[in-house]
Structures are given as structure tokens and as C-alpha cells.
Design a protein around this motif. Structure first.
Motif, PDB file in Angstrom:
ATOM      1  N   ALA A 103       0.836  -1.207   0.000  1.00  0.00           N
ATOM      2  CA  ALA A 103       0.000   0.000   0.000  1.00  0.00           C
ATOM      3  C   ALA A 103       0.872   1.260   0.000  1.00  0.00           C
ATOM      4  CB  ALA A 103      -0.934  -0.007   1.203  1.00  0.00           C
ATOM      5  N   PHE A 104       1.927   1.291   0.820  1.00  0.00           N
ATOM      6  CA  PHE A 104       2.825   2.453   0.817  1.00  0.00           C
ATOM      7  C   PHE A 104       3.477   2.638  -0.550  1.00  0.00           C
ATOM      8  CE2 PHE A 104       3.108   2.309   5.583  1.00  0.00           C
ATOM      9  CZ  PHE A 104       2.697   3.617   5.783  1.00  0.00           C
ATOM     10  N   LYS A 105       3.873   1.531  -1.159  1.00  0.00           N
ATOM     11  CA  LYS A 105       4.514   1.607  -2.469  1.00  0.00           C
ATOM     12  C   LYS A 105       3.536   2.137  -3.517  1.00  0.00           C
ATOM     13  CE  LYS A 105       7.241  -1.209  -5.602  1.00  0.00           C
ATOM     14  NZ  LYS A 105       7.768  -2.541  -5.886  1.00  0.00           N
ATOM     15  N   TYR A 106       2.289   1.636  -3.496  1.00  0.00           N
ATOM     16  CA  TYR A 106       1.306   2.066  -4.488  1.00  0.00           C
ATOM     17  C   TYR A 106       0.926   3.531  -4.298  1.00  0.00           C
ATOM     18  CZ  TYR A 106      -3.061   2.643  -6.973  1.00  0.00           C
ATOM     19  OH  TYR A 106      -4.042   3.117  -7.790  1.00  0.00           O
ATOM     20  N   PHE A 107       0.603   3.912  -3.058  1.00  0.00           N
ATOM     21  CA  PHE A 107       0.191   5.297  -2.814  1.00  0.00           C
ATOM     22  C   PHE A 107       1.358   6.277  -2.930  1.00  0.00           C
ATOM     23  CE2 PHE A 107      -3.396   3.180  -0.578  1.00  0.00           C
ATOM     24  CZ  PHE A 107      -4.404   3.698  -1.380  1.00  0.00           C
ATOM     25  N   GLY A 108       2.594   5.765  -2.886  1.00  0.00           N
ATOM     26  CA  GLY A 108       3.746   6.624  -3.144  1.00  0.00           C
ATOM     27  C   GLY A 108       3.932   6.918  -4.627  1.00  0.00           C
ATOM     28  N   GLU A 153      -8.110  10.327   1.314  1.00  0.00           N
ATOM     29  CA  GLU A 153      -8.395   9.031   0.695  1.00  0.00           C
ATOM     30  C   GLU A 153      -7.378   7.976   1.130  1.00  0.00           C
ATOM     31  OE1 GLU A 153      -8.317  10.160  -3.386  1.00  0.00           O
ATOM     32  OE2 GLU A 153     -10.450  10.703  -3.417  1.00  0.00           O
ATOM     33  N   VAL A 154      -6.121   8.376   1.175  1.00  0.00           N
ATOM     34  CA  VAL A 154      -5.075   7.440   1.620  1.00  0.00           C
ATOM     35  C   VAL A 154      -5.293   7.076   3.085  1.00  0.00           C
ATOM     36  CG1 VAL A 154      -2.586   7.149   1.967  1.00  0.00           C
ATOM     37  CG2 VAL A 154      -3.427   8.323  -0.057  1.00  0.00           C
ATOM     38  N   LEU A 155      -5.604   8.075   3.901  1.00  0.00           N
ATOM     39  CA  LEU A 155      -5.858   7.811   5.313  1.00  0.00           C
ATOM     40  C   LEU A 155      -7.098   6.945   5.497  1.00  0.00           C
ATOM     41  CD1 LEU A 155      -4.795   8.455   8.144  1.00  0.00           C
ATOM     42  CD2 LEU A 155      -6.325  10.420   8.184  1.00  0.00           C
ATOM     43  N   ALA A 156      -8.118   7.144   4.674  1.00  0.00           N
ATOM     44  CA  ALA A 156      -9.320   6.307   4.742  1.00  0.00           C
ATOM     45  C   ALA A 156      -8.985   4.863   4.412  1.00  0.00           C
ATOM     46  CB  ALA A 156     -10.390   6.837   3.791  1.00  0.00           C
ATOM     47  N   TYR A 157      -8.166   4.644   3.390  1.00  0.00           N
ATOM     48  CA  TYR A 157      -7.787   3.276   3.034  1.00  0.00           C
ATOM     49  C   TYR A 157      -7.013   2.618   4.178  1.00  0.00           C
ATOM     50  CZ  TYR A 157      -5.920  -0.758   0.655  1.00  0.00           C
ATOM     51  OH  TYR A 157      -5.602  -2.045   0.329  1.00  0.00           O
ATOM     52  N   CYS A 205      -9.216  -0.182   5.892  1.00  0.00           N
ATOM     53  CA  CYS A 205      -8.839  -1.452   5.266  1.00  0.00           C
ATOM     54  C   CYS A 205      -7.622  -2.119   5.903  1.00  0.00           C
ATOM     55  CB  CYS A 205      -8.576  -1.241   3.781  1.00  0.00           C
ATOM     56  SG  CYS A 205     -10.031  -0.729   2.862  1.00  0.00           S
ATOM     57  N   LEU A 206      -6.823  -1.362   6.620  1.00  0.00           N
ATOM     58  CA  LEU A 206      -5.606  -1.933   7.190  1.00  0.00           C
ATOM     59  C   LEU A 206      -5.565  -1.953   8.713  1.00  0.00           C
ATOM     60  CD1 LEU A 206      -2.837  -0.566   4.835  1.00  0.00           C
ATOM     61  CD2 LEU A 206      -3.071  -2.908   5.559  1.00  0.00           C
ATOM     62  N   TRP A 207      -6.048  -0.922   9.371  1.00  0.00           N
ATOM     63  CA  TRP A 207      -5.772  -0.769  10.793  1.00  0.00           C
ATOM     64  C   TRP A 207      -6.902  -1.149  11.728  1.00  0.00           C
ATOM     65  CZ3 TRP A 207      -3.607   4.785   9.871  1.00  0.00           C
ATOM     66  CH2 TRP A 207      -2.341   4.698   9.305  1.00  0.00           C
ATOM     67  N   VAL A 208      -8.148  -1.080  11.312  1.00  0.00           N
ATOM     68  CA  VAL A 208      -9.265  -1.244  12.252  1.00  0.00           C
ATOM     69  C   VAL A 208      -9.282  -2.639  12.874  1.00  0.00           C
ATOM     70  CG1 VAL A 208     -11.772  -1.352  12.407  1.00  0.00           C
ATOM     71  CG2 VAL A 208     -10.708   0.547  11.258  1.00  0.00           C
ATOM     72  N   VAL A 209      -9.248  -3.672  12.054  1.00  0.00           N
ATOM     73  CA  VAL A 209      -9.350  -5.039  12.587  1.00  0.00           C
ATOM     74  C   VAL A 209      -8.092  -5.433  13.374  1.00  0.00           C
ATOM     75  CG1 VAL A 209      -9.706  -7.462  12.009  1.00  0.00           C
ATOM     76  CG2 VAL A 209     -10.973  -5.689  10.794  1.00  0.00           C
TER      77      VAL A 209
END
Length: 200
Positions: free
Chosen positions: A111-116, A124-128, A132-136
Motif C-alpha cells: 500500500a505504501f509503495k502504491y500510494f507513493g 483518501e489514503v488515510l481512509a484506506y 482497510c488496514l488498521w481497524v481489525v
């Protein structure tokens, strides 16, 4: 002008301390809630996994994010479902737990590589990352302390049983574990002043 600059640095330090204390107290409260209501916590985390899975499917259908990014997210949510079967017991040596941590790290890297490389708004990046990554993983991390209070619930050794029985061995092993709540309890006891209760 120089004095105002020093004041701004001091205010940033004070704000960082307040934010850290607020996050710590929030984590402490959440850990206590999870320990008290483990069935409800499992229900909430299960629905969070379902919603996160639906978000990944929605991103695959409605957005142009790469397929491998969403596939990693779906694999990660499948591993979370597997971990929730034994909730609140978490075994660190469990292959599903190791695979969940490995996919979480790999998902972050991809994800860091793609959004970079591709421009998106910060929101939008923070929402993803948040949904999608941090909540669970954050919910599972907070619920690790509930593992310490799985049956048997008594912490006392019974005098009629010998020292080499199953219950005594289990309780002595459980007493040596560390959890998020025990860490925050230790921090609270060592940092905050204690009141002495008067005995009448």
C-alpha cells in the motif's frame, strides 16, 4: 519572533503529551471493556471483519486500485476470521496468527509503495489505511488482554490439590503473561499518585 518560535515548539510537545495520554486512557478503557464483554467484543470484531471485506470488494468493483492490493486485504480478512474462531484465546505460535502478521506487514508495504507512486488525496489514503488496514488488527490487539481471563477464572491455589496438577500449572503459567491492560495498570500505578485509605 524567536521567542514565539520556541513557544510553538513547547506547545507541540505539550500537545503531543496530551494526545499520548488521551490515546493511552482510551486504550485502557477499551481493554477493560473487551475483558468484561468478550462475547460482545467477538461479535463487534466479526462484523468489523465483514465490513472490511465488503470495503475491499467495493474497491475492486468501483475503484481502480490494483487487484493484488485488494487480494492481500481479502486474504488478511480471511486470516482474521480464522483467528476469531478461538477468540479470546490468541496463540502467538499459531500459523494463522503468524500469517496474519506477515500479510499485515506485506499489505502495508504494498500500500505504501502504491500510494507513493499514484497520487491520491491525503484523506483518501488515510481512509484506506484506517478502514482497510488498521481497524481489525487494532481491535484484535486491544482484545489480547481478554486472553488472560479465560477459564478457569480463580487465581487461588486450592490447598487440597497438589502442586503438580493441571489447574495449578495452568494458573501459574497464566500469572506470568503480560497483557495490554496489565501494562496500562502498571503505568497507572507507577505514574499517578495513590491515595492512602484510612483505616477506622
Amino acid at each position: 519572533m524567536f521567542f514565539l518560535y520556541l513557544m510553538s515548539i513547547l506547545s507541540i510537545v505539550v500537545q503531543a503529551v496530551f494526545v499520548t495520554l488521551a490515546i493511552a486512557s482510551g486504550l485502557y478503557y477499551l481493554a477493560e471493556l473487551v475483558e468484561e464483554y468478550t462475547v460482545t467484543a467477538k461479535y463487534v470484531i466479526s462484523w468489523t471483519v465483514v465490513i472490511t471485506t465488503a470495503l475491499h470488494i467495493g474497491l475492486m468493483i468501483f475503484d481502480d486500485l490494483p487487484l493484488h492490493l485488494n487480494a492481500l486485504g481479502l486474504i488478511q480478512q480471511t486470516l482474521h476470521f480464522i483467528l476469531l474462531r478461538e477468540f479470546p484465546v490468541v496463540r502467538v505460535a499459531n500459523p494463522a496468527f503468524i500469517a496474519a502478521v506477515a500479510t499485515l506487514l506485506l499489505h502495508h508495504y504494498v500500500a505504501f509503495k502504491y500510494f507513493g507512486m499514484v497520487y491520491y488525496n491525503f484523506s483518501e489514503v488515510l481512509a484506506y489505511f484506517t478502514l482497510c488496514l488498521w481497524v481489525v488488527p487494532f481491535a484484535l490487539f486491544v482484545s489480547l488482554s481478554a486472553n488472560d481471563y479465560v477459564l478457569p477464572t480463580t487465581g487461588e491455589k486450592q490447598p487440597l490439590l497438589g502442586d503438580n496438577n493441571v489447574v495449578t500449572d495452568y494458573l501459574s503459567r497464566k500469572a506470568k503473561r503480560y497483557s495490554l491492560l496489565s501494562f496500562f495498570s502498571f503505568a497507572k500505578d507507577s505514574i499517578l499518585p495513590q491515595r492512602n485509605k484510612k483505616a477506622f
